[in-house]
Design an enzyme around this catalytic site. Structure first.
Site, mmCIF file in Angstrom:
data_model
loop_
_atom_site.group_PDB
_atom_site.id
_atom_site.type_symbol
_atom_site.label_atom_id
_atom_site.label_comp_id
_atom_site.label_asym_id
_atom_site.label_seq_id
_atom_site.Cartn_x
_atom_site.Cartn_y
_atom_site.Cartn_z
ATOM 1 N N ARG A 1 0.872 -1.105 0.079
ATOM 2 C CA ARG A 1 0.008 -0.116 0.076
ATOM 3 C C ARG A 1 0.809 1.086 0.152
ATOM 4 O O ARG A 1 1.745 1.260 0.648
ATOM 5 C CB ARG A 1 -0.963 0.060 1.258
ATOM 6 N N HIS B 1 -7.476 0.709 -6.088
ATOM 7 C CA HIS B 1 -7.807 0.098 -4.701
ATOM 8 C C HIS B 1 -8.366 -1.382 -5.008
ATOM 9 O O HIS B 1 -9.528 -1.556 -4.840
ATOM 10 C CB HIS B 1 -8.648 1.037 -3.673
ATOM 11 N N CYS C 1 -16.257 2.480 1.484
ATOM 12 C CA CYS C 1 -15.071 1.456 1.758
ATOM 13 C C CYS C 1 -14.741 1.573 2.990
ATOM 14 O O CYS C 1 -13.957 0.689 3.743
ATOM 15 C CB CYS C 1 -13.988 1.784 0.535
ATOM 16 N N ARG D 1 -14.069 -7.948 2.836
ATOM 17 C CA ARG D 1 -12.586 -7.635 2.338
ATOM 18 C C ARG D 1 -11.843 -8.811 2.751
ATOM 19 O O ARG D 1 -10.808 -9.119 1.921
ATOM 20 C CB ARG D 1 -11.924 -6.642 3.146
ATOM 21 N N GLN E 1 -10.273 -3.898 -2.616
ATOM 22 C CA GLN E 1 -11.718 -3.632 -2.277
ATOM 23 C C GLN E 1 -12.649 -3.404 -3.291
ATOM 24 O O GLN E 1 -13.661 -4.049 -3.070
ATOM 25 C CB GLN E 1 -11.640 -1.794 -2.005
ATOM 26 N N ASP F 1 -17.122 7.821 -0.550
ATOM 27 C CA ASP F 1 -15.960 7.782 0.130
ATOM 28 C C ASP F 1 -15.299 8.761 0.612
ATOM 29 O O ASP F 1 -16.173 10.117 0.414
ATOM 30 C CB ASP F 1 -14.844 7.450 -1.200
HETATM 31 N N1 NVA Z 1 -9.798 7.472 -1.011
HETATM 32 C C1 NVA Z 1 -9.559 6.818 0.312
HETATM 33 C C2 NVA Z 1 -9.787 5.316 0.142
HETATM 34 C C3 NVA Z 1 -9.632 4.383 1.681
HETATM 35 C C4 NVA Z 1 -9.648 3.363 1.565
HETATM 36 C C5 NVA Z 1 -8.087 7.067 0.621
HETATM 37 O O1 NVA Z 1 -7.239 6.906 -0.383
HETATM 38 O O2 NVA Z 1 -7.711 7.381 1.601
HETATM 39 N N1 CP Z 2 -11.186 0.240 2.982
HETATM 40 C C1 CP Z 2 -9.936 0.299 3.298
HETATM 41 O O1 CP Z 2 -9.227 0.037 2.520
HETATM 42 O O2 CP Z 2 -9.802 0.538 4.711
HETATM 43 P P1 CP Z 2 -8.399 0.627 5.527
HETATM 44 O O3 CP Z 2 -7.534 1.928 5.031
HETATM 45 O O4 CP Z 2 -8.757 0.819 6.781
HETATM 46 O O5 CP Z 2 -7.527 -0.362 5.049
#
Ligand code: NVA
Ligand code: CP
Length: 330
Positions: free
Chosen positions: A108, A135, A272, A317, A138, A231
Site C-alpha cells: 500500500r 484500490h 469502503c 474484504r 476493495q 468515500d
Molecule cells: N480514497 C481513500 C480510500 C480509503 C480506503 C483514501 O485513499 O484515503
Molecule cells: N477500505 C480500506 O481500505 O480500509 P483501510 O484503509 O482501513 O485498509
C-alpha cells in the site's frame, strides 16, 4: 477453459478479464462458507507473505493478516517506521530482497508506478493494497457484497458520489464496466475521473453491455440507483489544506436521506470506510470546529440505516483477499 491465475500479480482490475474476476468472486464465496462453518483451510502452510504499508490501514492490513493466518501462512507486517523502505532503500531493492524471502508481497503506497515497479522486480506475486490511483482488493469485496445483497451484478445501477477521480472512483468505474453494472459518477466536473480512463472504461462497458456516465446533477445521477456509494472527501496523502476546497466542491454531493429516497426503494448504501459520518473522530471533530460541518460524505442517519451494508462490505474484504492470495499462490 478453466481460469488459472497462479503466479500473477494483482495490481489493478484493468489487468483482469471479467471471467477471472468472476472466478475470484466465486472462490471468495467458497472461502466465506469455510470460514463461517469453522472448517479449517490451511491450504498454504509453509508459505510466508509480507505486508508493506506506506499509508495507514485497518481493514486491508487486518484482512491480509487474518486471511494469511487462516491459510496457514507466516505473515510479516512492515511500515516505513520499522523498515528501510523508501528512506534508505528503493522500492526496487526492497522488492528484490523480499522476493527472496517471501512467497507473496502486499503493498500500500502512493503512486501506482511504485507497486508496478515492485511487481516487476519481486519475482513473486505482488498485491496492490491501495495506491493513489487504484484500490483493487476493495473492488472484489464491493462486487461480492452487491451480489449478495441484490442477487446480481449485471444491469445494476451503481452511483458513486464524491471525489470521482480518486482511487475509489477510478477503481469502481473499471469494476462496474468489467462486470456489467451501469456506472454513474455523480460529482462536480473538477472531480470527474481522467478523460483517458473514462474512455477506456466506456470501451470496456460497451463490450459488457453497460454504461459509464458522468454527471454533476445529483437528482439525475441518483435517480433509480440500486447502489449509492461514497468515500471520504480527502484521501490519504493529500494535503490538509485541501479540506476547505473539497468541502466547497462536495457539500452538495453528500449522501443523505433525500439522495437515498431518490434512489430505488431497494437501494443499498456502500462505503469502503473509514467514514466521517459524525464527530467521533479527531479529524471529524476538527472539521466540525473549523467548518461547522458535523457529517461529511454521508449523514449519520444513512450510515446507520437498514439500507447501509458497510460492515458486511468490510467483512468481505477478508474473504476476497483470501481468494486473491490463494488463487495467485496455490
Ligand atoms: N480514497 C481513500 C480510500 C480509503 C480506503 C483514501 O485513499 O484515503
Ligand atoms: N477500505 C480500506 O481500505 O480500509 P483501510 O484503509 O482501513 O485498509
Amino acid at each position: 477453459m478453466g481460469v488459472n491465475i497462479r503466479g500473477r500479480h494483482y495490481l489493478k482490475l484493468l489487468d483482469y478479464t471479467p471471467e477471472e474476476i468472476r472466478y475470484l468472486l466465486d472462490l471468495s464465496k467458497d472461502f466465506k462458507r469455510l470460514k463461517r462453518s469453522g472448517t479449517p483451510h490451511r491450504y498454504l502452510e509453509g508459505k510466508n507473505i509480507v505486508l508493506l504499508f506506506e499509508k495507514t490501514s485497518t481493514r486491508t492490513r487486518c484482512s491480509f493478516e487474518v486471511a494469511g493466518m487462516d491459510l496457514g501462512m507466516g505473515v510479516t507486517y512492515l511500515d516505513p517506521g520499522s523498515s528501510q523502505m523508501g528512506k534508505k532503500e528503493s522500492i526496487a531493492d526492497t522488492a528484490r530482497v523480499l522476493g527472496r524471502l517471501y512467497d507473496g508481497i502486499e503493498y500500500r503506497g502512493f503512486d501506482q508506478e511504485l507497486v508496478e515497479t515492485l511487481a516487476a522486480c519481486a519475482g513473486v506475486p505482488v498485491w496492490n493494497g491501495l495506491t493513489d490511483q487504484f484500490h483493487p482488493t476493495q473492488m472484489l469485496a464491493d462486487l461480492l457484497t452487491i451480489e449478495e445483497k441484490l442477487g446480481r451484478l449485471k444491469g445494476v445501477n451503481f452511483t458513486f458520489m464524491g471525489d470521482a477521480r480518486n482511487n475509489m472512483g477510478n477503481s469502481l468505474m473499471i469494476a462496474c464496466a468489467k462486470m456489467g453494472l451501469n456506472f454513474t459518477a455523480c460529482a462536480p466536473r473538477e472531480l470527474f475521473p481522467a478523460e483517458s480512463l473514462v474512455k477506456e472504461a466506456q470501451a470496456i462497458a460497451a463490450e459488457s453491455g453497460c454504461r459509464v456516465t458522468l454527471t454533476e446533477d445529483v437528482k439525475a445521477g441518483t435517480k433509480d440507483a440500486d447502489v449509492i456509494y461514497t468515500d471520504i472527501w480527502v484521501s490519504m496523502g493529500e494535503a490538509e489544506e485541501i479540506w476547505e476546497t473539497r468541502i466547497r466542491l462536495l457539500k452538495d454531493y453528500q449522501v443523505n436521506r433525500a439522495v437515498m429516497d431518490n434512489a430505488k426503494d431497494t437501494a443499498i448504501f456502500m462505503h469502503c470506510l473509514p467514514s466521517f459520518h459524525d464527530t467521533k473522530t479527531t479529524i471529524g471533530r476538527q472539521i466540525a470546529d473549523k467548518f461547522g460541518l458535523e457529517e461529511m460524505e454521508v449523514t449519520d442517519e444513512v450510515f446507520e440505516s437498514r439500507q447501509s451494508v458497510v460492515f458486511d462490505e468490510a467483512e468481505n474484504r477478508m474473504h476476497t483477499i483470501k481468494a486473491v492470495i490463494y488463487a495467485t499462490l496455490c
